[in-house]
Each structure stands twice: as structure tokens, then as C-alpha cells.
Design an enzyme around this catalytic site. Sequence first.
Site, PDB file in Angstrom:
ATOM      1  N   SER A   1     -15.701  -2.270  14.513  1.00  0.00           N
ATOM      2  CA  SER A   1     -16.259  -1.015  15.007  1.00  0.00           C
ATOM      3  C   SER A   1     -16.439  -0.010  13.857  1.00  0.00           C
ATOM      4  CB  SER A   1     -15.366  -0.486  16.128  1.00  0.00           C
ATOM      5  OG  SER A   1     -16.104   0.325  16.975  1.00  0.00           O
TER       6      SER A   1
ATOM      7  N   HIS B   1     -16.697  -5.114  23.529  1.00  0.00           N
ATOM      8  CA  HIS B   1     -16.417  -4.541  22.215  1.00  0.00           C
ATOM      9  C   HIS B   1     -14.938  -4.752  21.891  1.00  0.00           C
ATOM     10  CE1 HIS B   1     -17.285  -1.654  19.012  1.00  0.00           C
ATOM     11  NE2 HIS B   1     -16.200  -0.967  19.343  1.00  0.00           N
TER      12      HIS B   1
HETATM   13  C1  GTR Z   1     -17.533   4.727  19.182  1.00  0.00           C
HETATM   14  C2  GTR Z   1     -18.646   4.957  18.217  1.00  0.00           C
HETATM   15  C3  GTR Z   1     -19.037   3.655  17.591  1.00  0.00           C
HETATM   16  C4  GTR Z   1     -17.849   2.831  17.181  1.00  0.00           C
HETATM   17  C5  GTR Z   1     -16.629   2.994  18.059  1.00  0.00           C
HETATM   18  C6  GTR Z   1     -15.282   2.604  17.455  1.00  0.00           C
HETATM   19  O1  GTR Z   1     -17.167   5.846  19.829  1.00  0.00           O
HETATM   20  O2  GTR Z   1     -19.706   5.517  18.935  1.00  0.00           O
HETATM   21  O3  GTR Z   1     -19.922   3.898  16.525  1.00  0.00           O
HETATM   22  O4  GTR Z   1     -17.520   3.089  15.859  1.00  0.00           O
HETATM   23  O5  GTR Z   1     -16.439   4.281  18.423  1.00  0.00           O
HETATM   24  O6  GTR Z   1     -15.076   2.690  16.259  1.00  0.00           O
HETATM   25  O7  GTR Z   1     -14.401   2.276  18.239  1.00  0.00           O
END
Ligand code: GTR
Length: 437
Positions: free
Chosen positions: A275, A416
Site C-alpha cells: 500500500s 487490499h
Molecule cells: C489509502 C490510500 C492508498 C493506500 C492506503 C494504505 O487510504 O488512499 O493510497 O496507500 O491508504 O496505505 O493503506
Amino acid sequence: MPRRARGAAVDFSLMNSMILRWSGCVLLVAFTAGAQPRGFNYDEAKVPKFQLPDPLVMEDGTRVVSAEQWRKERRPEILELFRKHVYGRSPGRPAKLSFFNLEERQGIWGGLANRRQVEVRFDGRRDGPRMTILIYAPSKTKGPAPAFLTLNFRGNHTVHEDPAIRLPHSWVRGRSPGEAVNNRATEKGRGVSKSRWAIEAILKRGYVFATIYYGDIDPDFHDDFKNGVHALYPKPKPDEWGSIATWAWGLSRALDYMETDKWIDAQRVAVMGHSRLGKTSLWAGANDDRFALVISNNSGCGGAALSRRAFGETVKRINTSFPHWFCDNYNKYNDNENACPVDQHQLVALIAPRPAYIASATEDRWADPRGEFLSGKHAEPVYKLLGAGGLPSARQPKPDQPVAGGIGYHLRTGRHDVTDYDWARYLDFADKHLRGR
Ligand code: GTR
């Protein structure tokens, strides 16, 4: 005056009441669970028409035809564009950087592992800005082993229930009740993130696993660059390091340490992140060519995903929600991606000829899985020019059908996250490239 518009949802320094603190937690949990905010495009048919900058054409229009021209002219040109417009430039190794062995134990976990915890003191002071590297090495390996270097979100103690792992000394967010008290980590967090870290599998395959809590380097909220290692430097100019570049800088300092550790073969260190920390591993690998292999797990916007597609998270949204992540100049490309002199395929190209792996997840549409694949695909001409293979699939592979050349890619079924499935692919990819299997 703060130098950037503050993102209301994310500035935890402003959250004084319990209610706000809780809504922040809920928001973050939602993000990590792969939530897809409304009002953004998730329809392939609505992706705008765009033209990508050609990684093999210099800014003055000259075509790059040799590996030497790439190395000496085009690569430095692209690197400079990313420094100036996207992540910001970082300082080098501090003169007084020092390493202190906090703890060491050999033959733990039934003889599988050796453990070491090392403090990296950024200006040499024991009470100054510093980070702790947690290292597990395979105890049966003869000589230095190749390694995976990672950053973690919630503290080293969250990656495994091992009671010897030190709690972080830095500010932590804490995502479940009691996990942090006054932003200090507690025992409640021990082992909570272990599903993301296949440590035993990594050790059994003969690799070192090393991890650092990213908040040791720079706490992840916008305080106008006063805390973490920023305390040692002047406030960043518009083309100087945001937090992603700062975390990547910390990874380079970890590599400085690894060069001195006899358990580790510092010539074979893979940097891996998930992420926002996947964005970070890509930038670390682009910026510091000592990293032998780079892995981006669900890195999305500002990571592997092509910004010009504006699919899911956009440049404007990320700069608004997370005003501290990129350099100030990146704001110029809010709703204006085509004006940016680079797109993210060129970030992957900067890693060439070193192997790069990009992983997406089917439910992670906020991160634009197709855009992540396309970055790898459009970096391919550079890999081919350098004789490093490519991404051996003309189209985005179906779920759970990994492909691996010089560039690896898979689209995992699910949300995710980082799973054992992802790690099994990374281990195969590392075996292929770092061990020549
Ligand atoms: C979210 C963000 C993403 C990603 C994610 C994370 O809120 O929009 O770009 O980086 O966080 O890191 O968990």
C-alpha cells in the site's frame, strides 16, 4: 501557515476528542480493508484518453537506443523528474549515523532462526531520532543470506507474537481498543499483523526477514515536518522529501546497516512494501540502486498505478487526504495528470535492469489493478533494452495466474492486503533472480 492544505480525515494531530479519534480509526480500517470511496471512477469505459511519456525518449526528443544512453542520460533525467515533481529529493547518509545492537539471540524457534534488534541512530544520539530494525535470519544457512527488507504499519511487535520484540518508542496510531494509549504502543498489539508476514516461510526458504516500524522514521500525520527524522533537517522546500521519500530514505539507512551485518548479503536485499509502503518500496528501489529487487504489493496511486488513468484514487485525492506524502510540487498535477512530465511506468523503469514485482488484488479497485499491471507493461521496453527480460504477458493475467520475467505480476483474488499467497510468489521470484533458480 501550514504549507499544504490539511486533509481533514487524516490529520491525527488535530484529533483531540475521542469521537474524532474513533472516526479516524474507522476510516483507516475501512481503507486497509480496501474500501472504495464514492465519487471516483471505477468504470474502464470512462478512463480518459491519454498519452504516456515514452521512457525511451529524452525530454529534448532524442530517442534512446543503447543501454549506455539509458544509464548515463535518460535514467538520471527521469530520476530527477520524480525527485522534483513527485516524491521530493532526500538528503544522503548523515555523517553521524550509527548502529547499536540492542539484543541478539541465536537458535530460537526450534533452531530455525536467529534474532537481532538493531537501533539505527540517525544523528548518533541515543535519544535522538532513531529506528529499530527487527531481524530474523535463518540459523542454518552458512554465510550471509539474501534478505527481504520491509516497513510495517503498526510496530515491529505486531509482525509476530515473539515476546522479545521491542515495542516501538515512537508515535503509533493504534487501530483496536487498547492497542495504543496516548499514541504509545501497548502489549495488545503484539502479533496482530502476523498474517501479513510469512516470517517462518521466508526463513525456511533461506532468506533473512528484516522489518522496521515506519513511524520510527516519520510518524504518518502531517505536522509540517517537525517530527521523526525531519527534526534534524530544515523544513522541506517544494521539491524536497515528503513522507514517502522519508520512509524510503529510512530503508536506505537500513541498507547502510545491513552492509555491516554478517548474517546478511547486502548485495541481495529485496525491498518489499504494501500500500503506501509499496509506493515507498518502489521509490526506495528507484532512488537507491543498491536494492537488488523491488516488490510493490497493492501500491496503487503514487505507486505502481498509472496516474493518467485516474481510476479509483486520483492524484488530487491522494494529495488532499495525505498532504504530507508527496513533495509540494506534486499538487500541480491535481486534476492535471497529463501535465506531469512522468507517469508511474517510468518509476518501474528506473528499477531496471533489477527485477521488479507488482502485485494487485481483485477487490482492490481503489488501487487500480489494471493500471498497476500497465505500469509494468510500459516499463518493459527499458527492461528489454537492458537485456533484462520483460513482463511475459500481453494482457493483464487472470486472477491467481502469476507471470514472471524481469518484471513479475499477479492479480490475487481478494482484498487490499498481504497474504501467504503473495509471499509465496515473492519467494519464487527472489529464488529466480537472487539465487538463479
Ligand atoms: C489509502 C490510500 C492508498 C493506500 C492506503 C494504505 O487510504 O488512499 O493510497 O496507500 O491508504 O496505505 O493503506
